[in-house]
Scaffold this motif. Sequence first.
Motif, PDB file in Angstrom:
ATOM      1  N   SER C 266       0.861  -1.143   0.047  1.00 51.71           N
ATOM      2  CA  SER C 266      -0.097   0.076  -0.144  1.00 51.71           C
ATOM      3  C   SER C 266       0.865   1.279  -0.034  1.00 51.71           C
ATOM      4  O   SER C 266       1.839   1.121   0.903  1.00 51.71           O
ATOM      5  N   PHE C 267       0.505   2.106  -0.850  1.00 53.26           N
ATOM      6  CA  PHE C 267       1.520   3.238  -1.097  1.00 53.26           C
ATOM      7  C   PHE C 267       3.027   3.013  -1.443  1.00 53.26           C
ATOM      8  O   PHE C 267       3.904   3.437  -0.752  1.00 53.26           O
ATOM      9  N   GLY C 268       3.228   1.902  -1.941  1.00 57.45           N
ATOM     10  CA  GLY C 268       4.279   1.353  -2.498  1.00 57.45           C
ATOM     11  C   GLY C 268       5.295   0.716  -1.407  1.00 57.45           C
ATOM     12  O   GLY C 268       6.465   0.503  -1.610  1.00 57.45           O
ATOM     13  N   ARG C 269       4.722   0.284  -0.292  1.00 54.70           N
ATOM     14  CA  ARG C 269       5.393  -0.353   0.741  1.00 54.70           C
ATOM     15  C   ARG C 269       4.299  -1.428   1.126  1.00 54.70           C
ATOM     16  O   ARG C 269       3.342  -1.331   1.393  1.00 54.70           O
TER      17      ARG C 269
END
Lengths: 427, 427, 381, 381
Positions: C266-269
């Motif tokens: 989520s959100f690149g993490r």
Amino acid sequence: MSTSAVGADGVESVEEFRARARAWIRANLRPLEAHEEVGIMRPTRTDEEELAAVARDREIQKALFDAGLAGICFPPEYGGRGLTPAHQRAFNEEITGYEYPQRLQVPTFAPCAAVLLEFGTEEQKRAHIPAILKGEEIWMQFLSEPSSGSDVAAALTTAVRDGDDWILNGSKIWTTGAWWSDWGLCLARTNWDVPKHRGLTVFILPIAAAGVDVQRIEMLNGVKEFCQEFMTDVRVPDSDRIGEVDDGWTVGTRWMFHERMSSGSPYVTSPGTSAHHRIGPDWLLDIARGTGRLDDPLVRDLVGEGRVLDLVGAALHPRLALGMTTGRLSDQAAAIGRLYSGVCATRLTTIAFDIAGGAGAAWADDDGAASDVGADFLMRQTATIGGGTTEMARNVVSERVLGMPREAALDRGRPFREVPRGGRSGG
Amino acid sequence: MSTSAVGADGVESVEEFRARARAWIRANLRPLEAHEEVGIMRPTRTDEEELAAVARDREIQKALFDAGLAGICFPPEYGGRGLTPAHQRAFNEEITGYEYPQRLQVPTFAPCAAVLLEFGTEEQKRAHIPAILKGEEIWMQFLSEPSSGSDVAAALTTAVRDGDDWILNGSKIWTTGAWWSDWGLCLARTNWDVPKHRGLTVFILPIAAAGVDVQRIEMLNGVKEFCQEFMTDVRVPDSDRIGEVDDGWTVGTRWMFHERMSSGSPYVTSPGTSAHHRIGPDWLLDIARGTGRLDDPLVRDLVGEGRVLDLVGAALHPRLALGMTTGRLSDQAAAIGRLYSGVCATRLTTIAFDIAGGAGAAWADDDGAASDVGADFLMRQTATIGGGTTEMARNVVSERVLGMPREAALDRGRPFREVPRGGRSGG
Amino acid sequence: MLLELTPDQEVFREATARFLADRVPPEVIRRLRADPAGFSPDYWSAGAELGWTSLLAREEHGGGPIGDAALVDLSILAHEFGARAAPGPLASANVVAHALSTWGGEAHTAAVEAVLSGESLATCALGEPATPGEPAGIRVQVRADGGDVVLDGTARPVESAAGAGHILVTARVAGAAGLAQVLVPTAAPGVTVTPMRTVDLTRRFFAVGFDGVRLPADAVVGEFGEAGEQVERQLQVALALSCAESVGAMQTAFDLTVKWAFERYSFGRPLASYQELKHRFADMKTWLEASHAISDKATAAVDAGAPEAAELASAAKAYIGDYGTELAQDCVQIHGGIGVTFEHDLHFYLRRVTLNRALHGTPASHRARVTGIFENLKEQA
Amino acid sequence: MLLELTPDQEVFREATARFLADRVPPEVIRRLRADPAGFSPDYWSAGAELGWTSLLAREEHGGGPIGDAALVDLSILAHEFGARAAPGPLASANVVAHALSTWGGEAHTAAVEAVLSGESLATCALGEPATPGEPAGIRVQVRADGGDVVLDGTARPVESAAGAGHILVTARVAGAAGLAQVLVPTAAPGVTVTPMRTVDLTRRFFAVGFDGVRLPADAVVGEFGEAGEQVERQLQVALALSCAESVGAMQTAFDLTVKWAFERYSFGRPLASYQELKHRFADMKTWLEASHAISDKATAAVDAGAPEAAELASAAKAYIGDYGTELAQDCVQIHGGIGVTFEHDLHFYLRRVTLNRALHGTPASHRARVTGIFENLKEQA
């Protein structure tokens, strides 16, 4: 448009409006039974019954429109009444305890119609707002995706320009009742080579459009209220674009604002003390009485706790609304209300389960209020997931209300194409 | 060194040892009274009484040494008995219910003596371990600093080389009873131009050394058990350095390991069911009985909750110890025990306060067990702060036990001199 | 579950684990929702061959433990049942086998042998646990009448009653303070079996009515009117197995969710990089290890008939009841919407811990029991 | 506190805020720990000049509100008291002024005027709140004897009793169901005042004994034996003020801790950047806003004498009791060791919410009260 008495100055006062609404409601709507639709999304209706309920909702909406009671705060030029939030509040109070077109409120009036009003072209507004107010169009949010969860701006649904049209491919999820709805407000990616928020565009499309496959999702308790849509080469004319190309996040930000605020939105009818789709403190009393445990001090403590949480919530929401209206509180303070509601609902569900005792594990059909409370308990977290998780609400409160540093996002400033997306997809 | 019977093979069996310990303990030590020192760090002693208690602890330790019962798991060459953890456990069981040299256990035996054994030179060990085992040296950890809180490697205390000596300047905090202690194990910064962990060195120093100013800290309840030390140009010979220059974090890592493990350390005597310095479930019963509320089902529920938490803790700690010994659980699983203990202790304190009812707000001296429970409640969080916060324990469990990604640290790989340190200092 | 199994225990566990993975994988469990019994008869008899029903029975009846501690061995099975949300009345069947084999007479030999072989299913109605000084929640009465005994009343919930040949019924003796246990054939006149609804997908519960059910006196298991202690022992066995099963379900829910947190971005993490979630995982890991620990300790005490068995069993039930469901619900929360869908497996384990929390007494009723036992203990001290 | 004050309310609040900042800054509060009364007499009389004691009294006695809603105005003061952990028996003194002015007779005029002017301190012993169907926790008895009334028993805790000229005592009428309130001079023969210990630094509580204390009948406030309703009204006033005070203390503790989280760095980052802490701040902010909201709503209802006043006041007390201390303790936790030192200010606010949680009934007793009221409400519906 409709005939109704107005004050001497041409504007109907709140009290005049209230009296007119009350008379009409009592004459035309069915009073609800106590505890109708109590519990957490219980699968109580067959598909036929659900479709009949949708038809009744449309019918009520049309009748309200004809009676000059629909779209209370919508502009008159699109079929609304152009009245004030105070009129809507009076209407909410008067309709409490009666049937109302529940399925049209959220997301149709807010956030969908609210977004149309704010970003739609004149043609778009004239085409859809009156139809919505007459109950002819039920709208859905094509927003969440299986891969993105809370990170809605990470949409993978893609729109590619093709002449005057756009071709959409992708999948949306968690639309309530898409199988009986008409239109979708859809967030899609139109540019993969810029950071996440800068490559999005918003479209509208008929759910019956060619290439849209609506699949119903079965929840763990058997209810099939939610859907997932698979879009394969769905053609949408550019005239059904909302806002500018690649500027969809400008729309999306307001869209999500309207979603968060929907329970208190002036576009939405929300009866004050509805016990629908939840477990309220009166239901706790009924369970306690039904299981013969109302004299148990532990049970009385639990009932008291539930009632206290409910009374506190009823005090908190108006405070937040007032604070946001007057600017004493940040607009983002709506997230405080969302957080409170979610935590309160899960706690009330747990209390109900605990009061039910052994009937929470296994129950007979004649167990009364304690029946199905075990199944409600299994669905408990829906109150802190649906409509934006409480985790996201806590991020908003800490970052936007209290101004704390934002979480590191590894997708910030990075072309979306290159953002790590992990190994799994899901909801 | 001392005279004691040993088995035919020259090693005293656990049962032989147990019998000898039991006889000696019953002959020489005072049985504790029920609930002696119950509560959360209550200020029950005057300074004179505290010093007398310290003297008694030293005296018992010396007597244990003379009886061949001290340093059970310490190597014989430094005055210990060279026996096994099973012998120490037997000793713990036998001494339960009797006075014991509580002030010498932590931090003197562990982590301080454990660190000396692991990293000290032969001279250092011969100089200090026997003295410790005889009760002649009480040690403190000069570890935490006002500015650094949980981030102990961010020490600002500085040691600068001056010929064969080092000159220390800085401040340490949260040393228990430094005002009656003898030696400090001190973490200091020797290099500001490398990242945080790579510029530290460990020293030992007499607390009475010139330039060490020990200030007692008053806690909110009036207890003055903790101290803060201000070091101004304190001269420490290089022979009192532990480990290599700038390699203090190698020492520090093990130091903190021994600190986390201290409650189950084979170097430490810890009576199994001590009710000291805590509120145990039996105290809850006493409060309930004393306030006449033992028949109240709500109160019985709270007592039961306290007892359950206590029983579960008593099951958890041996499981963790076994798992770490056999390698089935990560060494870092000690943080699970720390987290459980902290949460359990704060909950028991809250339960006590709730059972006390109105006596939690104001109490008379003759209110019995309910007296002072209000003051204990004010001190509640000490159980989740002291000895490493539960927040740090949760970091360790998630990152070291479950292998989740570490928190971004803005000081990583950056010369310590350039690390942002914020605007405030505190504890 | 214990951190270390003996080689025999591991073989035993592994055989059942393989069998369950083969016979009742998640897609089968999902289908069994529609099965009236929740499982097929041959599933159960094959399980009996693997030793599911024989550990607590005496060797002369065809039973016997695999090691020194029969209930500990059985709890390993129960843990496996929980970890795989397996169908079948493991606790009820073993309580019956244990009861008949320990306290039953000649008249019960055939029944116990049929239960052990898996040829016939038997279940029990133990009632809710008694708090010291309080009566147990038992709503069946029995009276002696000539050479017969006669039962009246209702027992609920009774697991798998519709498919069982016999029900071991705990009843109050009419007009006296004592309890009696009677082995009632479900076919006996006056027995009615009414299905109930439940949170579990494959376990089935029934309200069993007794309307003047008359049986010969040798249907009584143990001494008539003196069954209090054996009922307490059986209840402890049921609690220990229920706890072990819940811990198994907690373990699977936790493992699934840890895996999800590493894989889901989520959100690149990955979710596993968010501190707030990390800390919740730390809490869950703590609850999980604590649940293993108290479950194992209680099981060992019950197995040994130790004086602290009653208190530990109730402590385990109270703790695991509360934290088992909290853990499973937090796993749902971290999964988000997909965690409440029928297609996902997570709810299998949520259902199991939810069921076990409310069965055999709620956490609150077991806390009350613990308080009573603890109070007596301190008064004796 | 209300989100918006009227200009008059703001002037009123500001005057007291300035006064308290000047007279009882944190270093003074720390010193007052050793003061037997917790404050100096001139502090209190100066406060009376600012209107601390007169809002709830009638104008003929020198009282009167600054706006339409006297208790709402007073709650703004109480909030300020909490926010600054100010000394002084604000709630007790106002309950007495209110009671004497509303239900008192000629004989009480001098006393009420002395209280309003701050010349003399008065306090009250209300007893614990009654749950519907349950007796209130009142352990003083009164009987009529000729033209006199005679009191026996003990009231505790009574705030500032040692410095007070009068105590308004709530007593059960001997041999009858009713209550009576009597204004007792602390100098009356048979009155003993014994100090208690407390969690607060500047508030003082006492056990007050009545041993055949004989007073003329006109010492009775209101009707003898018919005081139940006035006691309930006074209790609601005390609850509303106690809640407003706690919310003030919560607000200061929260603000201090937010500030700390921005300023304090750990591992090169401010505490405010750690997600787990951020989420706890979000929860605390929610509890705080919820506490403001229910406190204000309950105060308005009590002020208006609304039918829902009793339930709202108890709901506020229960919620703020639980979440006020949780918030303050979480603030301590986030501060770490420094948060439990005497030199730090944080414990002032922790003390205040802890005191108010246990005073005038615990959260559990108020939940029981809410349940009783709610049950009656539903039965009437």
